[in-house]
Write an enzyme that holds these catalytic residues in place. Structure first.
Site, mmCIF file in Angstrom:
data_model
loop_
_atom_site.group_PDB
_atom_site.id
_atom_site.type_symbol
_atom_site.label_atom_id
_atom_site.label_comp_id
_atom_site.label_asym_id
_atom_site.label_seq_id
_atom_site.Cartn_x
_atom_site.Cartn_y
_atom_site.Cartn_z
ATOM 1 N N ASP A 104 -8.287 10.070 2.818
ATOM 2 C CA ASP A 104 -6.893 9.668 2.643
ATOM 3 C C ASP A 104 -6.782 8.152 2.496
ATOM 4 O O ASP A 104 -7.253 7.405 3.349
ATOM 5 C CB ASP A 104 -6.079 10.125 3.866
ATOM 6 N N TYR A 137 -2.699 0.348 1.182
ATOM 7 C CA TYR A 137 -3.862 -0.002 2.010
ATOM 8 C C TYR A 137 -4.738 -1.071 1.356
ATOM 9 O O TYR A 137 -5.548 -1.692 2.037
ATOM 10 C CB TYR A 137 -4.733 1.238 2.273
ATOM 11 N N LYS A 157 -1.122 7.459 -1.995
ATOM 12 C CA LYS A 157 0.327 7.424 -1.764
ATOM 13 C C LYS A 157 0.991 6.399 -2.666
ATOM 14 O O LYS A 157 0.498 5.263 -2.785
ATOM 15 C CB LYS A 157 0.619 7.071 -0.297
ATOM 16 N N HIS A 202 4.974 7.348 -0.018
ATOM 17 C CA HIS A 202 4.549 6.792 1.268
ATOM 18 C C HIS A 202 5.678 6.698 2.288
ATOM 19 O O HIS A 202 5.460 6.824 3.490
ATOM 20 C CB HIS A 202 3.933 5.413 1.056
#
Length: 285
Positions: free
Chosen positions: A46, A51, A76, A109
Site C-alpha cells: 500500500d 507518501y 491513493k 485519500h
C-alpha cells in the site's frame, strides 16, 4: 508464517487480509522494503501519491521475484485533487511513476484536502467528480478495484446515491481504543471492505499496560495482538514497517482472540495522544 488469507471484493477480485503500509518509508528505501516484504510473504503493498515513494514502491514491485499478477498494489489519489481532470491525470502519473500497467486498487485519500480535513466544506460535489475519474479508469482497465479512504458515512452515502460502481474499500484509522463501530457496520452492510491503517497506532497502543497484559495471555507481542484485533473485525490490516524482522512478526498472527476479550479491547478508552503524529490531521480530529 505470514498470514496468506484473502477477502473477495464485490467484483471477484481477491485482496490479501494483511498488507504492508509504506507511509514514512523514504522513496530511496521503498524498493528494498517491498522486496523484503515480498520475501517475508506479503502480497499486498500500500502506497499513496502523498507518501512521495510511489517510484520506489513501483521499483520494488518490478524487481521482486514474483510475477506482477501475484501482488496486490494500492495507491491513493492525493486529497487535494478534487476535479475530474486532476484525478484522472494523477492516476496516469502514478502508473507512469511506478512503471506499472495497472493498479489493483486506487482510492481517494481523503474526502477533503488535508488543510480542511473534517471541516465544514465536505466537498460532496467534488468527490463525485473524482469518483467518476476512478470509475472511468476502472472501465479502461487501469485499475482492478476502486475505493476511498477516511470517508465518513455521509461521505459514502454521497457517492452511493448515484455512482456507477460502488466503493469497494474504505481505508480508515482503526486500532484498539479507536474503533468506529457505526462506520464499520455501515461499510459492512454496504459490501464495502474496511482496511485498517495504523493498526498499532504508530506504537502508541504498545504503551498500554492492559494491551500488553492481554498479549501476554495469548503468547504474542502487543503489536501482534493489535493486528489480530483488526483482522477479527473483518478488516484488512496494514501495519507499516521497513524492518524485515518486524514484517515477519507482524504477519505471525495465527491466534484467536475470544469474543469477551474482543469486547474488552473495543471498549478500551481512546488514547489521548499519538505523540509526534498528532500534527497529522487524521490523528488530531
Amino acid at each position: 508464517m505470514i498470514l496468506q488469507e484473502c477477502y473477495t471484493l464485490p467484483n471477484g477480485v481477491t485482496i490479501p487480509k494483511l498488507g504492508l503500509g509504506t507511509w514514512f518509508i523514504e522513496d530511496d528505501k521503498a524498493a528494498q522494503a517491498v522486496r523484503d516484504a515480498v520475501e517475508a510473504g506479503y502480497r499486498l503493498i500500500d502506497t499513496a501519491q502523498a507518501y512521495g515513494n510511489e517510484r520506489g514502491v513501483g521499483e520494488g514491485v518490478r524487481t521482486c521475484e514474483l510475477p506482477r499478477e501475484d501482488l496486490f498494489v494500492t495507491s491513493k489519489v492525493a486529497a487535494e485533487a478534487k476535479t475530474y481532470v486532476a484525478a484522472a491525470r494523477s492516476i496516469d502519473e502514478t502508473l507512469e511513476k511506478m512503471g506499472l500497467d495497472y493498479l489493483d486498487l486506487m482510492i481517494i485519500h481523503s474526502p477533503q484536502p488535508w488543510a480542511e480535513f473534517r471541516e465544514a466544506n465536505r466537498y460532496f460535489a467534488e468527490n463525485k467528480e473524482v469518483w467518476r475519474a476512478l470509475e472511468d479508469a476502472y472501465a479502461a482497465g487501469k485499475l482492478r478495484a476502486i475505493g476511498v479512504s477516511n470517508f465518513l458515512q455521509d461521505d459514502l452515502e454521497n457517492l452511493l446515491a448515484d455512482c456507477r460502481i460502488k466503493p469497494m474499500v474504505n481505508q480508515i484509522l482503526l486500532h484498539i481504543t479507536n474503533t468506529d463501530r457505526k462506520l464499520l457496520d455501515f461499510c459492512q452492510e454496504q459490501g464495502i471492505l474496511v482496511e485498517a491503517y495504523s493498526p498499532i497506532a504508530h506504537g502508541e497502543t504498545l504503551k498500554n499496560p492492559a494491551i500488553t497484559q492481554m498479549a501476554r495471555k495469548y503468547g504474542v507481542t502487543p503489536a501482534q495482538l493489535c493486528i489480530r484485533y483488526v483482522l477479527q473485525l473483518g478488516t484488512v490490516a496494514l501495519p507499516k514497517t521497513a524492518n524485515p524482522d518486524h514484517m515477519r512478526d507482524n504477519g505471525a498472527v495465527d491466534i484467536r482472540i475470544s469474543p469477551e476479550d474482543m469486547q474488552a479491547l473495543e471498549a478500551m478508552e481512546k488514547i489521548e495522544s499519538y505523540g509526534e503524529f498528532d500534527v497529522f490531521p487524521v490523528f488530531n480530529k
